[in-house]
Design an enzyme around this catalytic site. Sequence first.
Site, PDB file in Angstrom:
ATOM      1  N   LYS A  20       0.972  -1.289   0.401  1.00  0.00           N
ATOM      2  CA  LYS A  20       0.544   0.082  -0.016  1.00  0.00           C
ATOM      3  C   LYS A  20       0.709   0.968  -0.181  1.00  0.00           C
ATOM      4  O   LYS A  20       0.314   2.838  -0.375  1.00  0.00           O
ATOM      5  CB  LYS A  20      -0.877  -0.355   1.285  1.00  0.00           C
ATOM      6  CG  LYS A  20      -2.021  -1.149   0.850  1.00  0.00           C
ATOM      7  CD  LYS A  20      -3.120  -0.338  -0.448  1.00  0.00           C
ATOM      8  CE  LYS A  20      -3.485  -1.226  -1.141  1.00  0.00           C
ATOM      9  NZ  LYS A  20      -4.073  -0.522  -2.062  1.00  0.00           N
ATOM     10  N   GLU A  45       5.052   2.561 -11.170  1.00  0.00           N
ATOM     11  CA  GLU A  45       5.184   1.599 -10.447  1.00  0.00           C
ATOM     12  C   GLU A  45       6.256   2.024  -9.150  1.00  0.00           C
ATOM     13  O   GLU A  45       7.363   2.588  -9.649  1.00  0.00           O
ATOM     14  CB  GLU A  45       5.941   0.159 -11.337  1.00  0.00           C
ATOM     15  CG  GLU A  45       4.738  -0.100 -13.141  1.00  0.00           C
ATOM     16  CD  GLU A  45       3.902  -0.752 -12.033  1.00  0.00           C
ATOM     17  OE1 GLU A  45       3.101  -0.661 -11.004  1.00  0.00           O
ATOM     18  OE2 GLU A  45       2.159   0.004 -13.207  1.00  0.00           O
ATOM     19  N   ARG A 251      -0.315  -4.259  -5.710  1.00  0.00           N
ATOM     20  CA  ARG A 251      -0.620  -6.360  -4.990  1.00  0.00           C
ATOM     21  C   ARG A 251      -1.921  -6.311  -4.733  1.00  0.00           C
ATOM     22  O   ARG A 251      -1.516  -7.349  -4.320  1.00  0.00           O
ATOM     23  CB  ARG A 251       0.865  -6.828  -4.264  1.00  0.00           C
ATOM     24  CG  ARG A 251       1.907  -7.250  -5.600  1.00  0.00           C
ATOM     25  CD  ARG A 251       3.226  -8.181  -5.069  1.00  0.00           C
ATOM     26  NE  ARG A 251       4.222  -7.424  -3.739  1.00  0.00           N
ATOM     27  CZ  ARG A 251       5.082  -7.812  -3.109  1.00  0.00           C
ATOM     28  NH1 ARG A 251       5.874  -8.792  -4.070  1.00  0.00           N
ATOM     29  NH2 ARG A 251       5.486  -7.127  -2.489  1.00  0.00           N
TER      30      ARG A 251
END
Length: 397
Positions: A20, A45, A251
């Site tokens: 997070k 990313e 993720r």
Amino acid sequence: MSRLDYVFTSESVSEGHPDKLCDRISDAVLDAFLTEDPLARVACETFATTNRVVIGGEVGLTDQSRLRAFKDGVEGIARECIRDIGYEQEKFHWNSCEVTNLLHEQSAHIAQGVTGERGEEGAGDQGIMFGYATRETPEFMPAPIHYAHAILRRLAEARKTGAEPLLRPDAKSQISLRYAGGRPVEVSSIVLSTQHESEAQTSADIRAIVEPYIHEVLPDGWINDATRWWVNPTGTFVIGGPDGDAGLTGRKIIVDTYGGAAPHGGGAFSGKDPSKVDRSAAYAARYLAKNVVAAGLADRCTIQLSYAIGVARPLTIYADLHGTGAVDASEIERAIPQVMDLTPRGIREHLGLNRPIYARTAAYGHFGRSPEADGGFSWERTDLADALRRTAASLAA
């Protein structure tokens, strides 16, 4: 027929969870580019580990010569995110961790896909996106994920205000709810793991801190003598965040959406500008599903959209009312394109997505939040309900 009596479980993770934290940095970088250029194309990313953050991806700007100047501010954005989350550990500190910025210009071959058919702006990639809504909570969210988020958000508030100075940023929650007659009625188990200050603190010590907040956010009567508690079940949890486990953007897609109570198309959200249908069409699907339920057309609704790269309009629109519909699902499918333009441009304009509103989505779920005055969480509005109801009725006539 859907089952009416069962136990369902969902988990959430805090803003300090390594994944997070990476989502937050990626979305904060996106917000910075959109502030300067609302048409920016960003795919950012982030990777984090002990004392290191690496930021990479592609950026396309209206004036690409300005990319260098924008890139220079990325390190400061990352450090501010880490500071706000609360990391000041010896091996992961906002002021001393190494930040590597590898952002570069967007690929021309990717950019050409956005031009699309007949000069229209097309989807930047193929894919499927899902939206879901249910009457289980006032927010039209599945109760397990809603309350798993609520617990961690409340603990973060207590930590940041100084009310609970012994808590640290990294945490996970998991709620198992028993359903009777299709409605949640009690908590069968609670799992809560939170980073804390000292190895001298036991699991019992941590439970004494967190239990009052958990009772505060859950409905009265849901916790009872049969509820099983697992608070820091492994014992000590002092080493946390990216120092304890590496993090990566994207993720936690089930945490971001419906906690497993509905399908997920597979594409992550954070770090992606709204020209990317992984994000914008998932928001549109949630908006549509929520408005179907708000309109009284169903008690539960799943919407699926599908796209092809370079093609503007969705290839398919699918609705599932889970046996709760006041109309046939096919009428919802026919009504949707009459009330909303589902091209990438149409979605962004309808929901006002070309604004710096994304860092706030990075923790505690992208859905089930309140629409905000500056356009944040615009996909949570129910302003399409009347139009859907009228259009579905006219199609049924």
